[in-house]
Design a protein around this motif. Structure first.
Motif, PDB file in Angstrom:
ATOM      1  N   ALA A  30       0.813  -1.250   0.035  1.00  0.00           N
ATOM      2  CA  ALA A  30      -0.037   0.027  -0.006  1.00  0.00           C
ATOM      3  C   ALA A  30       0.797   1.110  -0.041  1.00  0.00           C
ATOM      4  O   ALA A  30       0.523   2.334  -0.694  1.00  0.00           O
ATOM      5  CB  ALA A  30      -0.972  -0.052   1.176  1.00  0.00           C
ATOM      6  N   LYS A  31       1.879   1.252   0.707  1.00  0.00           N
ATOM      7  CA  LYS A  31       3.078   2.388   0.964  1.00  0.00           C
ATOM      8  C   LYS A  31       4.040   2.343  -0.430  1.00  0.00           C
ATOM      9  O   LYS A  31       4.728   3.680  -0.531  1.00  0.00           O
ATOM     10  CB  LYS A  31       3.638   2.454   2.130  1.00  0.00           C
ATOM     11  N   GLY A  32       4.219   1.500  -1.056  1.00  0.00           N
ATOM     12  CA  GLY A  32       5.397   1.288  -1.792  1.00  0.00           C
ATOM     13  C   GLY A  32       6.680   1.349  -1.069  1.00  0.00           C
ATOM     14  O   GLY A  32       7.437   1.957  -1.491  1.00  0.00           O
ATOM     15  N   ARG A  33       6.699   0.588   0.130  1.00  0.00           N
ATOM     16  CA  ARG A  33       7.655   0.801   1.072  1.00  0.00           C
ATOM     17  C   ARG A  33       8.704  -0.308   0.723  1.00  0.00           C
ATOM     18  O   ARG A  33       8.319  -1.504   0.753  1.00  0.00           O
ATOM     19  CB  ARG A  33       7.162   0.589   2.396  1.00  0.00           C
ATOM     20  N   PRO A  34      10.000   0.069   0.638  1.00  0.00           N
ATOM     21  CA  PRO A  34      10.859  -1.085   0.416  1.00  0.00           C
ATOM     22  C   PRO A  34      10.854  -2.164   1.611  1.00  0.00           C
ATOM     23  O   PRO A  34      10.607  -1.849   2.821  1.00  0.00           O
ATOM     24  CB  PRO A  34      12.312  -0.558   0.510  1.00  0.00           C
TER      25      PRO A  34
ATOM     26  N   PRO B 189       3.288   1.646   9.985  1.00  0.00           N
ATOM     27  CA  PRO B 189       4.317   2.737   9.616  1.00  0.00           C
ATOM     28  C   PRO B 189       3.204   4.079   9.572  1.00  0.00           C
ATOM     29  O   PRO B 189       2.215   4.004   9.591  1.00  0.00           O
ATOM     30  CB  PRO B 189       4.764   2.208   8.384  1.00  0.00           C
ATOM     31  N   SER B 190       4.116   5.283   9.247  1.00  0.00           N
ATOM     32  CA  SER B 190       3.284   6.485   8.964  1.00  0.00           C
ATOM     33  C   SER B 190       2.423   6.272   7.590  1.00  0.00           C
ATOM     34  O   SER B 190       2.800   5.476   6.699  1.00  0.00           O
ATOM     35  CB  SER B 190       4.128   7.587   8.731  1.00  0.00           C
ATOM     36  N   ALA B 191       1.393   6.697   7.471  1.00  0.00           N
ATOM     37  CA  ALA B 191       0.187   6.383   6.475  1.00  0.00           C
ATOM     38  C   ALA B 191       0.565   7.092   5.217  1.00  0.00           C
ATOM     39  O   ALA B 191      -0.373   7.686   4.484  1.00  0.00           O
ATOM     40  CB  ALA B 191      -0.982   6.498   7.137  1.00  0.00           C
ATOM     41  N   ASN B 192       1.804   7.482   4.852  1.00  0.00           N
ATOM     42  CA  ASN B 192       2.122   8.088   3.496  1.00  0.00           C
ATOM     43  C   ASN B 192       2.512   7.204   2.455  1.00  0.00           C
ATOM     44  O   ASN B 192       3.097   5.995   3.143  1.00  0.00           O
ATOM     45  CB  ASN B 192       3.259   9.272   3.796  1.00  0.00           C
ATOM     46  N   SER B 193       2.462   7.523   1.475  1.00  0.00           N
ATOM     47  CA  SER B 193       3.404   6.859   0.230  1.00  0.00           C
ATOM     48  C   SER B 193       4.603   7.067   0.685  1.00  0.00           C
ATOM     49  O   SER B 193       5.200   8.112   1.038  1.00  0.00           O
ATOM     50  CB  SER B 193       3.286   7.325  -0.986  1.00  0.00           C
TER      51      SER B 193
ATOM     52  N   PRO C  61       6.040  13.172   3.029  1.00  0.00           N
ATOM     53  CA  PRO C  61       5.935  13.666   4.364  1.00  0.00           C
ATOM     54  C   PRO C  61       4.893  12.948   5.159  1.00  0.00           C
ATOM     55  O   PRO C  61       3.510  12.485   4.414  1.00  0.00           O
ATOM     56  CB  PRO C  61       5.433  15.108   4.366  1.00  0.00           C
ATOM     57  N   SER C  62       5.009  12.494   6.205  1.00  0.00           N
ATOM     58  CA  SER C  62       3.910  11.833   7.007  1.00  0.00           C
ATOM     59  C   SER C  62       2.585  12.616   7.086  1.00  0.00           C
ATOM     60  O   SER C  62       2.750  13.764   7.321  1.00  0.00           O
ATOM     61  CB  SER C  62       4.452  11.568   8.636  1.00  0.00           C
ATOM     62  N   PRO C  63       1.641  11.880   7.218  1.00  0.00           N
ATOM     63  CA  PRO C  63       0.098  12.680   7.267  1.00  0.00           C
ATOM     64  C   PRO C  63      -0.285  12.921   8.642  1.00  0.00           C
ATOM     65  O   PRO C  63       0.105  12.002   9.530  1.00  0.00           O
ATOM     66  CB  PRO C  63      -0.866  11.554   6.688  1.00  0.00           C
TER      67      PRO C  63
END
Ligand code: TXA
Ligand code: MG
Length: 349
Positions: free
Chosen positions: A58-62, A145-149, A153-155
């Motif tokens: 959902a985040k495109g997080r590594p 995690p923070s709910a940003n892509s 910046p974190s939302p």
């Protein structure tokens, strides 16, 4: 893509029916965005490998950037940590519930996706009542995690979270603006001397007072050092337009930043500035001003910083010039985020 439901929730007296609904989604392996006192989190069942995998998608997080497990109370730590060193015990006693994450040795049942295969797990008990009650009702640690892509910046509001994850999560709980606005302090408690990995609202000075001795990850002082917290190499907190950061005494920064803004304007550039209320009043005409508040009021700058950075993505700007703040107290966290937002394009004045 899916239909994302948005439900308001009262941050002071969270409605039990709303909590129940969110908890059921988490228990079924779904994703729920929820408010905390720091920033909005993108939550999943922290003990389910499959649910946690969905966070990364959902985040495109590594995948090599580990997640924080959120607990409702101290007792829940014993479900996920193999041991709690005395230093960590003190920190939890004094700063929990609150904006402090401690890194501890992990238990084997913590999914590898959470820890990115590390032998440690990061744990936090949030002050936010919505967050804590949600974890309690779901009756399991929540990875969030923070709910940003990834990279943004974190939302600090539900609207900011929706900009990034609408259509990728089952539910967003809207509990209003986050009262701190910066991610939690992260302290590695697995070394003999604890190490500050990420500065936050529990400040270095507060930690020193409790621990006596604490190391600071070299990455926080010098951009060149390899980061010890895997996330530090990824997080950019960056708006779309390039941002440069001006550091130095207030007067020198003011003079240099205003002069550079004027030159850029003359060259036909669309200029944004991210500055204190004090400096906002002295900007040349024609620049887009994001005013982060008074230099004398660091907590307010904390609340507004990510809002300001996100606002630039809706403004026509080619270059952003940002004014640094002190590194005392909360200032260390603010400067850490500003430096990363700049990609370490720093102008020393
Ligand atoms: O305030 C916060 O901490 C928010 C709210 C939602 O609680 N969460 C948050 O999560 O900021 P995230 O994933 O955006 O940042 C977690 C940070 C990353 O820098 C990550 O690398 C680090 O914590 N971290 C997680 N597990 C770790 C571990 N085992 N060892 C070292 N660092 C770890
Ligand atoms: Mg983050």
């Amino acid at each position: 893509m899916m239909e994302t439901e948005v439900l308001p929730i009262n941050p002071a007296v969270p409605e039990p029916a709303v909590l129940q609904r969110a908890a059921r989604i988490l228990q079924a392996g779904g994703l729920v965005v929820f408010p905390t006192e720091t920033v909005y989190g993108l939550g999943a069942d922290g003990l389910s490998e499959a649910a946690v995998q969905r966070i990364f998608a959902a985040k495109g997080r590594p995948a090599d950037n580990p997640l924080i497990l959120h607990v409702a109370d101290r007792a829940m730590v014993d479900r996920i940590a193999a041991a709690v060193p005395a230093n960590a015990e003190r920190l939890m006693e004094i700063f929990w519930p609150g904006p402090l994450t401690v890194v501890l040795p992990r238990q084997p049942q913590v999914p590898d996706a959470v820890t990115a295969g590390l032998a440690t797990v990061a744990v936090r008990c949030p002050a936010s009542l919505v967050a804590r009650e949600l974890i309690r009702v779901a009756d399991r640690p929540i990875a969030a995690p923070s709910a940003n892509s990834s990279g943004k910046p974190s939302p600090t509001s539900a609207a900011a979270a929706l900009e990034d994850v609408d259509g990728r999560v089952e539910l967003v709980l809207d509990g209003g603006d986050c009262p701190i606005g910066l991610e939690s302090t992260v302290v590695d408690c697995t070394a003999p001397v604890p190490i500050l990995l990420r500065p936050g609202a529990v400040t270095l000075e507060m930690l020193q007072e409790v621990l006596g001795e604490i190391e600071v990850d070299p990455h926080l002082a010098a951009a060149a050092e390899a980061p010890r917290s895997p996330g530090m190499k990824y997080a950019h907190y960056a708006p779309r337009a390039p941002l440069r950061l001006y550091e130095g005494t207030a007067d020198a920064v003011a003079a240099r930043l205003a002069a550079d803004a004027a030159v850029l304007l003359r060259d036909g550039k669309r200029v944004g500035v991210l500055v204190s209320a004090e400096l906002a009043a002295r900007m040349p005409r024609g620049v887009q001003v994001e005013n982060y508040g008074s230099r004398q009021d660091l907590p307010t700058i904390g609340v507004r910083l990510y809002q300001c950075l996100r606002n630039f993505d809706h403004l026509p700007v080619d270059e952003i010039l940002a004014e640094g703040v002190t590194e005392q107290g909360l200032g260390l966290a603010l400067m850490n985020r500003l430096r990363k937002a700049s990609g370490y394009r720093i102008i020393y004045c």
